[in-house]
Motif scaffolding. Structure first.
Motif, short mmCIF file in Angstrom:
data_model
loop_
_atom_site.label_atom_id
_atom_site.label_comp_id
_atom_site.label_asym_id
_atom_site.label_seq_id
_atom_site.Cartn_x
_atom_site.Cartn_y
_atom_site.Cartn_z
N CYS A 190 0.85 -1.19 0.00
CA CYS A 190 0.00 0.00 0.00
C CYS A 190 0.88 1.24 0.00
CB CYS A 190 -0.89 0.02 1.24
SG CYS A 190 -2.01 -1.37 1.34
N THR A 191 0.51 2.22 -0.81
CA THR A 191 1.16 3.53 -0.80
C THR A 191 0.07 4.58 -0.67
OG1 THR A 191 1.10 3.80 -3.20
CG2 THR A 191 3.06 2.74 -2.26
N PRO A 236 4.98 -4.73 2.97
CA PRO A 236 4.39 -5.70 2.03
C PRO A 236 3.44 -6.65 2.75
CG PRO A 236 6.79 -5.63 1.82
CD PRO A 236 6.43 -4.83 3.03
N LEU A 237 2.28 -6.84 2.18
CA LEU A 237 1.29 -7.79 2.72
C LEU A 237 1.40 -9.04 1.86
CD1 LEU A 237 -1.71 -5.32 3.11
CD2 LEU A 237 -0.04 -6.01 4.85
N HIS A 238 2.04 -10.05 2.41
CA HIS A 238 2.30 -11.27 1.64
C HIS A 238 1.01 -12.06 1.42
CE1 HIS A 238 6.57 -10.60 1.64
NE2 HIS A 238 6.45 -10.21 2.91
N VAL A 239 0.91 -12.61 0.22
CA VAL A 239 -0.28 -13.35 -0.20
C VAL A 239 0.19 -14.68 -0.80
CG1 VAL A 239 -2.33 -13.33 -1.67
CG2 VAL A 239 -1.46 -11.18 -0.72
N ASP A 240 -0.34 -15.78 -0.28
CA ASP A 240 -0.02 -17.09 -0.84
C ASP A 240 -0.78 -17.29 -2.15
OD1 ASP A 240 1.63 -17.80 1.31
OD2 ASP A 240 -0.08 -18.55 2.46
N GLU A 248 -3.63 -1.52 6.77
CA GLU A 248 -2.33 -0.97 6.39
C GLU A 248 -2.45 0.46 5.89
OE1 GLU A 248 1.88 -0.96 5.95
OE2 GLU A 248 0.43 -1.94 7.25
N TYR A 249 -3.48 0.75 5.10
CA TYR A 249 -3.70 2.13 4.68
C TYR A 249 -3.92 3.03 5.89
CZ TYR A 249 -3.93 1.81 -0.41
OH TYR A 249 -3.61 1.68 -1.73
N GLN A 250 -4.74 2.57 6.83
CA GLN A 250 -5.02 3.35 8.03
C GLN A 250 -3.74 3.56 8.83
OE1 GLN A 250 -8.47 4.34 8.57
NE2 GLN A 250 -7.30 5.86 9.68
N ARG A 251 -2.93 2.51 8.95
CA ARG A 251 -1.69 2.58 9.73
C ARG A 251 -0.73 3.62 9.13
NH1 ARG A 251 3.44 1.17 9.99
NH2 ARG A 251 3.48 0.29 7.89
N ILE A 252 -0.50 3.55 7.82
CA ILE A 252 0.48 4.47 7.23
C ILE A 252 -0.05 5.91 7.21
CG2 ILE A 252 1.72 2.71 5.94
CD1 ILE A 252 0.34 3.63 3.38
#
Length: 177
Positions: free
Chosen positions: A76-77, A131-135, A155-159
């Protein structure tokens, strides 16, 4: 929304199969999460009239399916300042929004310095999340897609919360639509 090829920053159509093809070929893809709909949220306010930053992302699950099918992480950016780079006028009846959706291109009246399409002098700052890892999974379930969406929203909220004070937006909050 558009995808960026890793060489030459060329743009291609935001199409699931095309995105999967490029990812399979080793390219990196970037996606604007709210696309045209986000343009119509630049002057968003909360229920009491305070300015907010909006991401139109709640019902956009195609990117999560692509990430699962390709087995690639989502990073996410968030770019601070883009909503203040231009002034924008929207018709009160929503015709511009309807035309934009119909033509799949933004149809808005905007201006910047000197009433020209020159952005106002405002800092533009992009922050990058973890990075949010995805299998890799060919057919993710609805629950898996929703769980990945929730991780992305967190993650958007966190950053946003982590960097908003440094940018000078301590008074703003991020809302998802």
């Amino acid at each position: 929304s558009f995808f960026l090829k890793k060489t030459g920053m060329g743009a291609v159509s935001a199409n699931k199969e095309l995105a999967l093809q490029y990812l399979d070929e080793g390219f990196i893809c970037g996606v604007s999460p709210d696309g045209i709909a986000g343009i119509f949220e630049v002057n968003a306010k909360d229920e009491v009239g305070n300015p907010v930053e909006s991401l139109v992302i709640l019902n956009r699950k195609g990117i999560y399916e692509i990430a699962y099918r390709a087995g690639v992480p989502i990073i996410c950016t968030y770019t601070f300042g883009t909503t203040e780079a231009f002034s924008v006028w929207f018709d009160p009846r929503g015709y511009l929004k309807k035309f934009s959706r119909l033509f799949r291109a933004s149809v808005v009246l905007f201006w910047g310095r000197f009433f020209l399409p020159l952005p106002y002098r405002t800092p533009i700052t992009t922050v990058v999340g973890k990075p949010l890892h995805v299998d890799k999974k060919d057919n993710p379930t609805k629950e898996e897609l929703n769980h990945l969406r929730d991780r992305v929203l967190e993650e958007y909220q966190r950053i946003f919360e982590l960097h908003k004070h440094a940018y000078g937006w301590g008074h703003k909050k991020l809302v998802f639509k």
